[in-house]
Design an enzyme around this catalytic site. Structure first.
Site, PDB file in Angstrom:
ATOM      1  CB  SER A 153      89.979  81.135   2.488  1.00 42.81           C
ATOM      2  OG  SER A 153      88.873  81.764   1.907  1.00 42.81           O
ATOM      3  CE  LYS A 205      67.228  78.697 -13.533  1.00 45.52           C
ATOM      4  NZ  LYS A 205      67.320  78.228 -12.144  1.00 45.52           N
TER       5      LYS A 205
END
Length: 333
Positions: A153, A205
């Site tokens: 990764s 949000k």
């Protein structure tokens, strides 16, 4: 490269600096005070001598270098702040910024002609991984990487900036993917009588807030972020390894042993650190002498990391007791 001469030159500078430091320190801290405690003077002399010797050693290292290749190590989880096992004697994984500083220091060192990168990492945070990759990419000279146990990764993200990548037959390579998750504590909050009151400006949000149910709109938004990260990762690997994006996507974020990674074009050769050094020798056309550039954590960082480790262990224990799982940020894993 005159290794014996370089070592003799460095030893001479350090020895002269040590003698001068002791003489000056003794004169200033012991002889001149006269009626002060001589023990304190001796201690101050020793501290002064040690500081001067360390400075002289750094100067001598630059003047009489016996290396022409720098090795930088990326080991353990890649994070912004680094990780550790505690205050006393714990193994501390340096923060990504410290690794970047070592790569830049190697690039600025006039004695360094090539860079060797050791990768033994499962990956980690996205931006810190990219910071290291960019530093490696900036290095002015050949860069060869090798992996020991794993190059996965975020570690593989860094490898895409290297000219060649070696892996062992038993190395785990790949994991070209992105993961993100959230803890859903809505039912637990309901059982405890805790309610979530939303005060936010902007539709998304509070997307992913663990105290509310995740609706399909929020899920689509968050998955889109993960997909964007993944597409960027695939493009970076395809460009760095000269592969088709489709070939990269076919790995499906799996890890592969060295031989299969070689067949898939994820690594260039099967080999060890010695083989990576030989590749740099062939590239530079001279015998290589390797110097490891490794950041040394100071006392304050050890204390800070130790405190963070204790706090995390306590918090993680409570979290596991309550929910049975951990929340994880978006990472290259």
């Amino acid at each position: 490269m005159d290794t014996v001469g370089n070592r003799l030159g460095r030893f001479t500078i350090v020895a002269l600096a040590a003698v001068a430091a002791v003489v000056v320190g003794w004169s200033v801290f012991v002889r001149l005070p006269g009626d002060t405690a001589e023990l304190l003077g001796v201690l101050l002399t020793l501290v002064f001598a040690i500081l001067v010797v360390r400075i002289a050693a750094g100067i001598a290292r630059g003047w009489f270098a016996d290396y022409n290749v720098a090795e930088v190590v990326v080991e353990g989880p890649i994070t912004r702040d680094g990780t550790g096992d505690g205050i006393a004697g714990g193994v501390v994984t340096p923060p990504a910024d410290a690794v970047v500083e070592e790569v830049d220091a190697a690039d600025d060192d006039p004695n360094v002609d090539g860079l060797l990168v050791k990768l033994n990492t499962p990956g980690g945070e996205i931006v810190p991984s990219d910071d290291i990759r960019l530093a490696v990419e900036r290095f002015d000279g050949p860069v060869v990487a090798y992996t020991t146990d794993q190059c996965a990764s975020g570690g593989y993200w860094i490898a895409t900036a290297c000219d060649r990548l070696f892996a062992r037959e038993g190395s785990l390579v790949g994991s070209i993917g992105v993961i993100g998750s959230r803890v859903n504590a809505k039912e637990l909050a309901d059982e405890l009588g805790v309610s979530y009151e939303r005060f936010a400006a902007g539709k998304y949000k509070d997307a992913g807030q663990p105290l509310k149910d995740l609706d399909e709109d929020d899920r689509t938004y968050l998955q889109g972020l993960i997909d964007d990260y993944y597409e960027n990762f695939v493009e970076r690997v395809a460009e760095g390894r000269d592969l088709d994006p489709e070939t990269v996507e076919e790995t499906e974020a799996r890890v592969f042993l060295g031989e299969e990674a070689l067949e898939r074009g994820l690594v260039d050769d099967i080999g060890t650190a010695r083989d990576a050094e030989d590749a740099l020798e062939a590239e530079l056309g001279v015998e290589v002498h390797v110097e490891e550039f490794r950041p040394e954590p100071g006392l304050m960082r050890r204390l800070r990391v130790g405190a963070q480790s204790v706090a995390y262990a306590a918090g993680a224990g409570v979290a596991r007791t309550i929910s049975g799982e951990d929340g994880v940020d978006v990472e290259l894993r």
